[in-house]
Design an enzyme around this catalytic site. Structure first.
Site, PDB file in Angstrom:
ATOM      1  CE  LYS A 164     -18.437 -27.693 -47.278  1.00 24.12           C
ATOM      2  NZ  LYS A 164     -17.931 -27.367 -45.939  1.00 24.12           N
ATOM      3  CE  LYS A 263     -14.665 -21.982 -41.940  1.00 22.41           C
ATOM      4  NZ  LYS A 263     -15.744 -22.970 -41.862  1.00 22.41           N
TER       5      LYS A 263
HETATM    6 MG    MG Z   1     -14.804 -26.722 -43.142  1.00 25.77          MG
END
Ligand code: MG
Length: 370
Positions: A164, A263
């Site tokens: 991240k 997703k």
């Molecule tokens: Mg992501």
């Protein structure tokens, strides 16, 4: 099939380690599991992957509980369903709320596939016996901690690692990581932490040979991403911006990305994901499956999805143990030589660990046909 009852199980799970990204830190993970029973007693399972707060997209466990219970579930109990493809149409009177829709649609697919005696992978057109694993490493308190966290995952056999990033913790993180792991398949996820004003900073990331940069700009943008992609060499992957087939079509038409992270919860379910898959194969756009710090129910659906031919990149598909001391499925998901076996048993191919379900359940509610 005639669905007789739908039970929502509200669970309180605890991640083995807190997960930190550009917006939030998650350790306690609320989860809603869906249990659906038909007239023959066959059970299908689904999972709502919304988080407790709306940091990722606008849905939360609270909004999904409301929308599923009040508006969506009653539409599945009304009339027989012949094929899960009908579910989208039944839900068309509810705008958006993709995670709520996907949770119920997923349970219908599991139930249907079990009745047909087919694994979910086969039911969706999957062609792989195993799929490549991948892992996301959250922000760490220091660079040495980050290098250590990545090393641990590499040693566990994960062939691709995602970290991240955000302004001020991008070059600072990626440069030492790249130096420590010169050949690692590495990518970075910004969770929309940048704007076009950060273009020089984003250009500077080109030198780290990232597999891709995920969702650098706003969640509701596809125009600025197209402008950014013209200026940087690193392929852009969209995550939050793609909430439907239409979003994917428009983003690809504009050149807003070169890769899509699918997703099921974010795009509204399996049928929508299959449409995106068809388009991506046609346009030769690589896909991969993202993760939502989910339980084995949603992960098993993603493993089935990742067995389709267009999912050519390792996803955020990790072992159960990466998240949970004890998952709610049995057997738990395991990673062997960087791969996850695609179950061949009917439906999602794993059973629910009822003892664990009971141990972590906060409340449940059942809606019945009638
Ligand atoms: Mg992501």
């Amino acid at each position: 099939m005639n669905i007789q009852a739908i039970t929502f199980h509200h669970l309180g799970m605890r991640l083995t380690t807190p997960f930190v990204n550009s917006l939030t830190t998650i350790q306690d993970r609320e989860v809603i599991l869906i249990e659906m029973i038909d007239e023959e007693g066959v059970t299908g399972w689904g999972e709502c992957v919304a988080f407790s707060s709306p940091w990722y997209t606008e849905e939360t466990c609270g909004t999904a509980w409301h929308v599923m219970g009040e508006f969506l579930a009653p539409r599945l109990l009304k009339e027989s369903i012949y094929h899960p493809e009908e579910v989208n149409e039944r839900f068309s009177m509810v705008r958006r709320n993709p995670m709520a829709k996907a949770a119920l649609e997923g349970a219908v697919w599991d139930l249907w596939a079990k009745r047909e005696g087919k694994s979910l992978s086969v039911a969706l057109g999957g062609v792989k016996e195993a799929v490549a694993a991948g892992v996301a490493v959250g922000a760490q308190e220091s660079i040495p901690h980050m290098i250590e966290a990545v090393r641990e995952r590499v040693e566990q056999g994960y062939p691709r690692v995602k970290v991240k990033i955000k302004p001020g913790a991008d070059v600072e993180v990626l440069e030492p990581l790249r130096n420590a792991f010169p050949d690692l398949s590495l990518m970075a996820d910004a969770n929309a932490a940048y704007t076009l004003r950060d273009i020089e900073r984003l250009k500077a990331l080109d030198e780290f040979q990232l597999l891709m940069i995920e969702q650098p700009l706003a969640v509701d943008d596809i125009i600025d991403h197209a402008k950014l992609q013209e200026k940087i060499r690193t392929p852009i992957c969209l995550d939050e911006s793609i909430t439907s087939f239409e979003d994917a079509r428009q983003a690809l038409e504009l050149g807003s990305c070169q890769v899509i992270n699918v997703k099921l919860g974010r795009v509204g379910g399996i049928v929508e994901a299959l449409h995106i898959h068809e388009l991506a194969v046609q346009k030769k756009i690589p896909l991969w499956c993202g993760g939502m710090l989910e339980t084995g129910v949603s992960r098993s659906q993603h493993i089935a999805l990742a067995s389709l031919p267009g999912f050519t990149l390792p996803g955020d598909l990790s072992a159960s143990s990466r998240y949970w001391k004890r998952d709610v499925i049995t057997p738990p998901t395991v990673v062997k030589n960087g791969q996850i076996h695609v179950p061949t048993e009917p439906g999602i191919g794993v059973a629910i660990d009822r003892d664990q379900l009971q141990a972590v359940r906060i409340k449940s509610q059942t809606v019945v046909a009638g």
